[in-house]
Design an enzyme around this catalytic site. Structure first.
Site, PDB file in Angstrom:
ATOM      1  N   GLY A  28     -22.665  -4.733 -10.526  1.00 29.48           N
ATOM      2  CA  GLY A  28     -23.134  -5.081 -11.861  1.00 29.48           C
ATOM      3  C   GLY A  28     -22.005  -5.551 -12.745  1.00 29.48           C
ATOM      4  N   GLY A  30     -21.147  -5.743 -17.142  1.00 30.05           N
ATOM      5  CA  GLY A  30     -21.565  -5.425 -18.499  1.00 30.05           C
ATOM      6  C   GLY A  30     -20.689  -6.106 -19.521  1.00 30.05           C
ATOM      7  N   GLY A  33     -16.892  -5.019 -18.794  1.00 27.44           N
ATOM      8  CA  GLY A  33     -16.267  -5.234 -17.496  1.00 27.44           C
ATOM      9  C   GLY A  33     -17.272  -5.236 -16.374  1.00 27.44           C
ATOM     10  CB  SER A  34     -16.960  -6.112 -12.911  1.00 25.14           C
ATOM     11  OG  SER A  34     -16.850  -7.419 -13.440  1.00 25.14           O
ATOM     12  CB  VAL A  35     -20.330  -1.596 -12.490  1.00 30.39           C
ATOM     13  CG1 VAL A  35     -20.527  -0.210 -11.884  1.00 30.39           C
ATOM     14  CG2 VAL A  35     -20.340  -1.510 -14.011  1.00 30.39           C
ATOM     15  CE  LYS A  48     -18.876   0.841 -17.682  1.00 28.93           C
ATOM     16  NZ  LYS A  48     -19.355   1.222 -19.032  1.00 28.93           N
ATOM     17  CG  ASP A 140     -26.460  -0.518 -26.149  1.00 25.22           C
ATOM     18  OD1 ASP A 140     -27.404  -1.257 -26.488  1.00 25.22           O
ATOM     19  OD2 ASP A 140     -25.611  -0.860 -25.306  1.00 25.22           O
TER      20      ASP A 140
END
Length: 960
Positions: A28, A30, A33-35, A48, A140
């Site tokens: 994933g 976001g 950053g990236s997961v 993450k 959120d």
């Protein structure tokens, strides 16, 4: 030394070595950053990677998320494993949740049943009850942040926007954040908010579960015209068949426009548990009925005879009903409406037409529907009190429409303005000022703002302050007056049709709020009523309010007492009283006039003391000489006193000259060098009923100006603070808006205010004066040091300024601290090595401390840490304050597309301005002989070239 236990970790408990992490596939991406899926100590984890680990703004949210996760342990919140700091980046490690997220689950075919959907809603409510109990606002909440494990139990994640909700008056936050489509309307409108914003976002998640649609795309496309309100009828039309009615009621309650009308998560959880139990009962009854029908069908032996048609319970859905299919409405309309009752029914049709239905809905469900209906009936007038339309440029009031769908117009799905139209996840944190079309402020939004400011159930004084400060930027005074008048005479809304007495009680509260709003308006900004026809409007309002009060007394005279009736506001009288006060202030002389007048009449410190105290004099001579002089010149003293009284009356606006007439005792206190005279007052009081401190009078001088080294550092700091306080307190709040308009405004605009222009008025006049005064003080420091040709005098002057800066810091006069210290760290003075070598160690240590405060390191971090804790009166660094306001002005637009007012932008400006203006004067007595030195004409101060040349003369460079 004993060896460490090998079973204990050698690093901090949350620190993870980079070598211990194994990275697998990317799962994933976001906003931060990236997961990646990975492995840590043999366990599956989610890693993450922070893309912008060097960005302080991003690191603020990352640090917040880490600190939140470290303190949270809950079955439905993702578990935190640790953090890894490496040269390649920053990594946050959490447990790996393998089931995807709720958004992905709702897209699957066949769709999940209602038991699973309600179970997800209940689990999420439990997690939110836990968070709000710990005073944490998620901010959120959305389906993408609700993960699912292999058993389809949820894990709430992404706490980057989460905040602690302090139990203070500042608990209502203003930061605009969240994800478009799920964010509450009060956040979009830039209003203050609290934990109720999570309730709204939770309601949007429920709407996803009910309809299977994505908010902002094919469900609840909110627009500025409706101030980002939602249409509850759309939810009922697009709900998937079989949805429990209780679930729809809870969803509508959570998404109410008014934050205070939304339920708490404790209430939501109890209602959902009832809904879940009802669903289990209905499912069991439907299964039993289906089994009975199947057994009855097996008994029939002749296949040619019509057998009952068995319709199975619709617990799961047909694959044709895709969640994102735009033709869902057509599919739903063909299904029997009995399916949507929340109780699964089985219709057994035979030739005889007999029907067997499932048991009726338990009474708890109907009670919940009634509860939701009663909550909506007690809603404030914020939504329905009046509908204002702009017809042919004229403002008129119209009764609210009867149809709830018509009262909330919505744009089509292909509209230019659409929530969630932009893919950026960070949302409104990334709003930037861009060149684009100019919009006029939307009248319906300004109406909502007026309703919020005069709400009958929630009164926010800070909101009124912010609105009054900034409204001129998006609306003229006449429009605000018309909206307030319409609010005052609003008719009964439809939810009070049958309760006229209840409406009258609510109306009295609203009218009181409107009157208070007007009085605050007159008190804070009386100049707004100099606009055309504003005085006539006030007179008209006084007449209308008097008539309203008479009508209220006639209608409710038997039910309320006289002391409960509204008193006529008499706003015009309030305005005239305020103008009389302002006329007195206009007569105030400038501080330079005051100093020049005193200096022309007094050429020595003795007469200066007479001018200040309106009493007897004190000087550095012997007491016998003083007594003789007083006896021989009593008439002269009386004349001086009379003159001084006149002078003080002409200069009473300086807040530093208003000295109460009181008996004063004099005594001579001399320091070790017998150089200073000290004036002590026994009963003299200053502003705020505080006693004046002891004044330290410098010795007489034969030259025009006193020498700085001959002035006591404490008194020097006091006189600097007196002057700075006078100039800073004269700054009006709106002058800051005028200044940033000058600095950042567009060339096409001639004024920052709507409908007005600057005519014979200098924008931000007092700000420019204070900036020049601070700059002149810095030049004065350099001049006084570099004009000294002898080493010891330069050393004494530098030490005097260091000591004065330390005293200014104690007085919370940060403007003076920066103006004194910055010249000392300038290259022209810092290079004087011989001079600095002779400065005492104590003063050098003090100077290092002062340098750390004015240091630009980490964007003046040390100064920003001190400023919030400073008690008023406080004078901030005007240059940094103006830079912060300019940054806010350029970082976000004033108007959003569609003409919606970005009130979050204005509230940021207003909070920064009003917090900096602690308008209290320092309780110090002025010494004109010292103030004369500090207010030298700019022509007598060194410019940059002279400062450089004199520095080279004082200590010529050594040639190698």
């Amino acid at each position: 030394m004993a060896e460490a236990d090998p079973g204990l970790p050698t690093q901090a408990i949350w620190d993870i070595p980079f070598e211990s992490l194994e990275f697998n596939e990317k799962i994933g991406k976001g906003s931060f950053g990236s997961v990646f899926r990975g492995c840590y100590l043999g366990l599956d984890v989610a890693i993450k990677k922070i893309e912008k680990a060097d960005d302080p703004e991003y690191l603020k949210y990352i640090d917040r998320e880490v600190s939140m996760l470290q303190s949270l342990r809950h079955p439905f919140i993702v578990n935190f494993s640790g953090i890894c700091v490496h040269s390649s980046g920053l990594y946050i490690v959490t447990e790996f949740v393998s089931g995807g997220d709720v958004r992905q689950l709702l897209k699957k075919t066949p769709p999940i049943g209602w038991d699973k959907r309600v179970s997800i809603a209940v689990d999420l409510a439990k997690a939110m009850v836990f968070l709000h109990a710990k005073k944490i606002i998620h901010r959120d909440l959305k389906s993408k942040n609700i993960l699912l494990d292999e058993f389809q139990r949820i894990r709430l994640c992404d706490f980057g926007f989460a905040r602690m909700s302090e139990q203070t008056k500042k608990s209502r936050h203003m930061t605009m954040c969240g994800t478009e489509g799920w964010v509450a309307p009060e956040i979009l409108l830039g209003m203050s908010y609290d934990t109720s914003c999570d309730v709204f976002s939770y309601g949007v998640v429920l709407a996803e579960l009910i309809t299977g649609r994505k908010p902002g795309v094919d469900l609840w496309v909110r627009s500025p015209e409706t101030c980002f309100d939602i249409n509850p009828e759309e939810l009922k039309q697009k709900s998937i068949p079989g949805c429990p009615s209780e679930l729809i009621s809870v969803c509508v309650e959570c998404c109410l426009y008014e934050p205070l009308t939304r339920p708490k998560f404790d209430e939501i959880l109890s209602q959902l548990k009832v809904c879940q139990n009802n669903l289990k009962v209905a499912t069991a009854a439907a299964a039993a009925a289906a089994a009975a029908a199947a057994a009855a069908a097996a008994v029939v032996s002749t296949p040619t005879i019509q057998t009952p048609i068995i319709q199975t319970p619709n617990i799961s859905f047909s694959p044709n009903n895709s969640n994102n299919n735009n033709n869902n409405n057509n599919n739903i309309s063909n299904i029997s409406p009995d399916i949507t009752t929340g109780i699964q029914q089985i219709n057994l049709s035979s030739s005889g037409g007999s029907n067997n239905s499932s048991p009726s809905t338990p009474p708890q469900g109907s009670q919940l529907v009634s509860l939701a209906q009663s909550r909506r009936n007690t809603m404030s007038l914020h939504r329905k009190s009046m509908e204002l339309n702009l017809v042919d440029g004229q403002l008129s009031t119209t009764p609210p429409p009867t149809s709830p769908i018509q009262s909330r117009p919505h744009k089509p799905s292909d509209s230019i303005w659409k929530i969630a139209a932009k893919p950026k996840h960070v949302g409104y944190q990334t709003l930037k000022r861009k060149q684009g079309p100019c919009y006029a402020a939307l009248t319906s939004h300004i109406t909502k703002m007026i309703e919020r400011a005069t709400s009958d159930y929630y009164y926010d004084t800070s909101y009124i302050q912010d609105f009054l400060l900034a409204y001129r930027c998006f609306a003229p005074p006449q429009q605000i007056f018309e909206l307030l008048l319409s609010r005052y005479i609003a008719n009964s809304p439809d939810n009070f049709t049958n309760d006229i007495n209840g409406w009258k009680k609510v109306q009295r509260v609203i009218q009181l709020r409107v009157i208070i709003f007007f009085k605050r308006w007159i008190d804070y900004y009386p100049q707004d009523f100099l606009e055309e026809a504003m005085e006539d409007n006030l007179n008209e309002f006084d007449k209308i309010s008097a008539q309203q009060n008479s009508s209220t007394a006639l209608l409710l005279g038997t039910t309320i007492s006289n002391n409960e009736l509204l008193i006529d506001p008499k706003l015009m009288t309030e305005l005239q009283k305020k103008r009389s006060e302002l006329e007195l202030l206009i007569q105030i002389n400038s501080p330079s006039d005051f100093i020049n007048n005193n200096n022309n009449n007094n050429n020595n410190p003795v007469n200066n003391i007479n001018n200040i105290n309106n009493n007897n004099s004190v000087n550095s001579s012997s007491s016998n000489n003083n007594n003789n002089n007083n006896n021989n010149n009593s008439n002269n003293n009386n004349n001086n006193n009379n003159n001084n009284n006149n002078n003080n009356n002409n200069n009473n606006g300086l807040n530093i000259i208003n000295i109460a007439a009181a008996n004063q005792s004099k005594m001579m206190l001399q320091n070790g060098n017998n150089r200073y005279s000290v004036l002590v007052t026994s009963n003299g009081i200053g502003n705020g009923e505080e006693p004046y401190p002891v004044s330290i009078i410098p010795p007489p001088t034969t030259s025009e100006y006193l020498d700085v080294k001959d002035i006591h550092s404490t008194e020097l700091a006091r006189q600097i603070t007196i002057i700075n306080s006078f100039y800073f307190n004269r700054i009006k709040a709106r002058e800051f808006i005028e200044y940033i308009w000058e600095k950042c405004g567009e060339e096409s605009t001639t004024t920052p205010y709507v409908g007005t222009s600057f005519v014979e008025v200098v924008p931000a006049e007092n700000i420019h004066k204070f900036v020049r005064k601070c700059n002149n003080l810095a030049r004065f420091v350099s001049t006084e040091i570099l004009k000294q040709t002898k080493l010891q005098k330069r050393v004494a002057t530098i030490e005097r300024f260091i000591e004065a800066a330390e005293k200014c810091l104690a007085n919370n006069d940060y403007a003076a601290v920066f103006s004194i210290v910055e010249p000392l760290v300038d290259q022209s003075i810092e290079r004087l090595s011989d001079t600095w070598r002779n400065v005492s160690q104590r003063n050098l240590a003090t100077f290092e401390h002062l340098k750390s405060i004015v240091s630009k390191e980490n964007d003046h971090k040390k100064y920003r840490e001190l400023l919030p804790d400073a008690k008023p009166p406080c004078i901030p660094n005007i240059h940094l304050l103006l830079d912060e306001l300019s940054f806010i002005e350029t970082s976000s637009p004033r108007l959003l597309p569609g003409g919606i007012v970005n009130f979050f932008h204005y509230r940021q400006l207003s909070r920064k301005i009003l917090q900096s203006q602690q308008l209290q004067s320092h309780c110090f007595r002025p010494i004109p002989s010292i103030q004369k030195v500090l207010t030298k004409p700019p022509s007598e101060l060194f410019d940059d070239e002279l400062i450089k040349n004199n520095s080279l003369k004082c200590e010529p460079p050594v040639s190698l």
